[in-house]
Enzyme design. Structure first.
Site, PDB file in Angstrom:
ATOM      1  N   GLY A   1     -13.946  82.176  12.819  1.00 26.18           N
ATOM      2  CA  GLY A   1     -13.566  82.678  14.137  1.00 26.18           C
ATOM      3  C   GLY A   1     -14.677  82.300  15.085  1.00 26.18           C
ATOM      4  O   GLY A   1     -15.761  81.935  14.642  1.00 26.18           O
ATOM      5  N   CYS A   2     -14.416  82.408  16.369  1.00 21.95           N
ATOM      6  CA  CYS A   2     -15.458  82.065  17.335  1.00 21.95           C
ATOM      7  C   CYS A   2     -16.570  83.100  17.258  1.00 21.95           C
ATOM      8  O   CYS A   2     -17.744  82.804  17.400  1.00 21.95           O
ATOM      9  CB  CYS A   2     -14.870  82.021  18.735  1.00 21.95           C
ATOM     10  SG  CYS A   2     -16.093  81.805  20.028  1.00 21.95           S
ATOM     11  N   GLN A   3     -16.207  84.340  16.990  1.00 24.97           N
ATOM     12  CA  GLN A   3     -17.177  85.429  17.018  1.00 24.97           C
ATOM     13  C   GLN A   3     -17.930  85.579  15.705  1.00 24.97           C
ATOM     14  O   GLN A   3     -19.122  85.712  15.677  1.00 24.97           O
ATOM     15  CB  GLN A   3     -16.470  86.752  17.337  1.00 24.97           C
ATOM     16  CG  GLN A   3     -15.839  86.794  18.710  1.00 24.97           C
ATOM     17  CD  GLN A   3     -16.874  86.819  19.813  1.00 24.97           C
ATOM     18  OE1 GLN A   3     -18.002  87.248  19.619  1.00 24.97           O
ATOM     19  NE2 GLN A   3     -16.501  86.337  20.976  1.00 24.97           N
TER      20      GLN A   3
ATOM     21  N   ALA B   1     -11.017  86.763  17.742  1.00 23.10           N
ATOM     22  CA  ALA B   1     -11.457  85.595  16.978  1.00 23.10           C
ATOM     23  C   ALA B   1     -12.574  85.942  16.000  1.00 23.10           C
ATOM     24  O   ALA B   1     -13.546  85.219  15.858  1.00 23.10           O
ATOM     25  CB  ALA B   1     -11.905  84.478  17.924  1.00 23.10           C
TER      26      ALA B   1
END
Lengths: 140, 407
Positions: A50-52, A118
């Site tokens: 995920g982006c996070q 995300a």
């Protein structure tokens, strides 16, 4: 305990918290206490990006019962991951497929399952269900 | 407490709100900014009824909206010191503006084996359009590296700017490192070899005084929503002689001179690049935002931003285990991206959010920048002119608190 009963139990545990800080401190505690994920299983196919934050998920099957192992680089995500494992592990593929995951909503963590977060959690639940689909097909 | 900044804050209703019952401390301005009252009231007025499609009807409302839209173009032209109004193309944002150039410039000027030189610390919006264009044209990207402090390695430019380079694309200020790049020098060096330069000004136009004639870049792009204007608005500035030679990007209404099935001819600049009904309400709002910004006391605002930068650098670097990225203090704006040892940025952002602090975490649409520093996730606090130094102090205190919760 059934998946529904475990969810009820988690909801009860969270009902004692009076503010967000206690709740998140508990999640952090759960995250830190999660059984270590074997390094050799941190393979690309077990990684949910995920982006996070990132989540690793692996599955073991013993006597027709499914066990999940998971990890995350973010400790709050890891705390939620640990709750999801507690709910889903130790059940048959059919039980996992039929499970309705309501407890996240009930304990006020719904925002963490928003697709825009995300953080890998939404994909993790999808992946758990996918494993269950695969295993239940293979078992027939 | 600065009285001027406090009165400025009053113009932004969004800053008065509470989240989770706590006063909002909005520190995600590099992602999007809040809008001042004159912008909000113009948008509301137009949405409510001052609404007629522009450029094509004779009726009163169409004329009113055309006037607002075209006067926004004039305002923007003046604001960025461009030579001609028709060099100002309205787009949906910086991303669309770069895509427009990547397509149209690529069609006209890029051939197989050519090179586009792109900065190492760019937003994905200043990488992917070039990758798509290169894939189409059989061209390739070459990277202009940065050093450990985040500075562009312009010392390497003489070697990197060979005859194969068709275009240079760099940001004025990076969205992760928050450093003002030496774009004027890049432009001069590229022009010595007749290579045009595109500047991604999404952050730069907010913090620097930009003048196209002085900067002498060939293209400059920015978004309205990072400049206190409406979402879905933005600008491509392009030098007339480039824009004239570039084919249209999209076809549709308003961009034509005449249309037949045998073939069509296109409108002249700027409408050649504005196909379809544009976001005329938004772009008029962008005009209002720029008028608002232009009317501010520049000295007060700049001094305040400088103070925020200094204070932020000092206070944050005192936090135990914190590593800042983009550390060249002379070129810094109040945009701070950092990691904290043993603590994940997503966790910090999650807890800070609960305390009312809006900050960004993750890869910030700049994976190559993070990879350059061996990171997968950073925390970013980006301040605007309406943030107070008190907010900054409270943020650092809150940050220390959440770090101790997580350790």
């Amino acid at each position: 305990m059934s998946i529904a009963e475990i969810q009820k139990q988690i909801e009860e545990e969270f009902s004692f918290f009076t503010d967000w800080m206690e709740k998140y401190e508990y999640l952090i505690e759960l995250g830190k206490a999660l059984a270590p994920f074997p390094e050799e299983r941190k393979r690309p196919e077990n990684l949910i990006s995920g982006c996070q934050s990132r989540v690793w998920l692996a599955v073991d099957v013993r006597d027709g019962v499914v066990f999940f192992l998971a990890d995350s680089d973010a400790v709050i995500t890891k705390g939620i991951v640990s709750l999801l494992i507690r709910v889903f592990s130790g059940h048959t593929p059919q039980e996992i497929l039929e499970a309705d995951i309501a407890f996240i909503d009930q304990i006020g963590l719904k925002e963490h399952l928003s697709p825009t977060r995300a953080n890998g959690l939404v994909s993790m639940i999808k992946q758990i269900k996918m494993y269950a689909v695969g295993l239940s097909v293979a078992g027939k | 407490m600065n009285a001027y900044i406090l009165s400025l804050r009053d113009c932004f209703p969004a800053l008065q709100q509470r989240v989770y019952g706590k006063p909002l401390v909005y520190l995600d301005n590099a992602a999007t900014t809040q809008k001042p009252l004159p912008v909000l009231s113009l948008l509301a007025e137009m949405e409510r009824g001052r609404n007629g499609n522009i450029h094509r009807a004779v009726h009163y409302l169409s004329a009113q909206c055309t006037e607002l839209y075209e006067s926004a173009r004039k305002t923007i032209c003046r604001f960025i010191g461009a030579e001609h109004e028709h060099e100002i193309i309205f787009t949906s944002g910086a991303t669309a503006a770069i895509n427009l150039v990547a397509f149209s410039f690529g069609e006209a000027f890029v051939k197989e084996g050519d090179v586009v030189l792109v900065g190492e610390a760019e937003h994905h919006s200043n990488i992917l359009p070039w990758q798509l264009m290169c894939a189409r044209k059989g061209a390739r990207i070459r990277v202009l590296p940065i050093d450990d402090a985040g500075r562009l390695r312009i010392d390497l430019l003489p070697d990197l700017l060979d005859d194969g380079v068709r275009l240079v694309a760099v940001s004025h200020i990076g969205n992760v490192l928050g450093l003002v790049n030496p774009v004027k020098r890049v432009i001069e060096m590229a022009h010595e070899r007749n290579i045009p330069v595109l500047i991604d000004g999404a952050q730069g136009v907010v913090h620097e005084h930009v003048n196209m004639l002085d900067l002498n870049c060939d293209f400059y792009v920015f978004s309205g929503h990072k400049l206190f204007g409406p979402t879905g608005t933005g600008i491509l500035y392009g030098k007339e002689h480039w824009l004239e030679q570039m084919p249209p990007w999209q076809g549709g209404g308003d961009m034509i001179a005449s249309v037949s099935f045998a073939g069509s001819t296109y409108a002249s600049l700027p409408l050649k690049f504005e196909a379809g009904t544009p976001n005329f309400i938004g772009q008029s709002g962008l005009g209002a935002a720029i008028e608002f910004v232009s009317a501010l006391d520049r000295g007060e605002v700049e001094a305040h931003l400088h103070l925020l930068t200094q204070k932020g650098m000092t206070l944050l670097q005192e936090v135990e285990g914190l590593t800042m990225f983009g550390t060249d203090a002379d070129q810094k704006i109040p945009l701070f991206s950092f990691s904290v040892e043993g603590v994940h940025a997503a966790d910090l952002a999650t807890l800070l959010d609960k305390m009312g602090y809006a900050v960004r975490s993750g890869q910030m649409c700049a994976e190559p920048t993070l990879a350059r520093f061996g990171q997968t996730s950073l925390l970013r606090a980006s301040l605007a002119m309406y943030n107070t130094d008190e907010e900054l102090e409270c943020f650092v205190t809150a940050l220390k608190k959440v770090i101790s919760m997580l350790r």
